[in-house]
Design a protein around this motif. Structure first.
Motif, short mmCIF file in Angstrom:
data_model
loop_
_atom_site.label_atom_id
_atom_site.label_comp_id
_atom_site.label_asym_id
_atom_site.label_seq_id
_atom_site.Cartn_x
_atom_site.Cartn_y
_atom_site.Cartn_z
N GLU A 31 0.83 -1.21 0.00
CA GLU A 31 0.00 0.00 0.00
C GLU A 31 0.86 1.26 0.00
N ASN A 32 1.95 1.24 0.75
CA ASN A 32 2.85 2.40 0.78
C ASN A 32 3.48 2.62 -0.59
N THR A 40 2.35 1.56 -3.57
CA THR A 40 1.35 1.83 -4.61
C THR A 40 1.12 3.32 -4.79
N HIS A 41 1.03 4.06 -3.71
CA HIS A 41 0.81 5.50 -3.78
C HIS A 41 1.90 6.18 -4.61
N PHE A 42 3.15 5.88 -4.32
CA PHE A 42 4.27 6.51 -5.02
C PHE A 42 4.38 6.04 -6.47
N LYS A 74 1.88 4.98 -8.40
CA LYS A 74 0.79 5.63 -9.16
C LYS A 74 1.16 7.06 -9.50
N TRP A 75 1.72 7.78 -8.53
CA TRP A 75 2.10 9.17 -8.77
C TRP A 75 3.17 9.24 -9.85
N GLU A 130 -3.27 9.02 -16.40
CA GLU A 130 -2.47 7.90 -15.89
C GLU A 130 -2.05 7.01 -17.05
#
Length: 132
Positions: free
Chosen positions: A73-74, A76-78, A80-81, A90
């Protein structure tokens, strides 16, 4: 295992060099009141994104993510960005993001996240890095 690279808090990101032939990215920094230069060189760069590079880019911290202890989860955020354009478009799919997470957790690639106090955000996916 996520680790903070020491010595970059309050440094200023002053230059970026990208060599697409060698897949090498260099981030140049000025430290200690503009008296000392330092750099991070990434090789085997798979993808990167830099946003808001301005005339003063003050670093809060630089984190390196790699290894099986990383929480998906940690990451995935980065990821995706990193795979999103500034207009919100995207160019990633869930499968692509999961592939990045898997490679990071297997230590096949690392993810570097530069969090700014002011200015440029940076995320780099690469095979290796070294501090120069």
């Amino acid at each position: 295992m996520m680790r903070n690279l020491s010595g970059f808090h309050d440094a200023e990101l002053i230059g970026v060099g990208w060599d697409p032939v060698d897949a090498t990215l260099i981030l140049e920094f000025m430290r200690e009141g503009r008296k000392e230069k330092k750099a991070i060189r990434f090789s085997g760069v798979v993808e990167f994104r830099l946003v808001d590079f301005i005339n003063q880019n003050v670093v809060h911290d630089v984190k390196i993510f790699s290894g099986q202890d990383e929480v998906a989860e940690n990451l995935t955020h980065f990821i995706k960005w990193m795979l999103t354009l500034s207009d919100g478009a995207e160019f990633s799919e869930t499968e692509t993001i999961n592939d990045y997470v898997s490679k990071i957790r297997k230590s096949e690639i690392l993810l570097c996240v530069l969090n700014p106090s002011w200015g440029c955000d940076v995320v780099v996916a690469a095979r290796e890095f070294e501090v120069l």
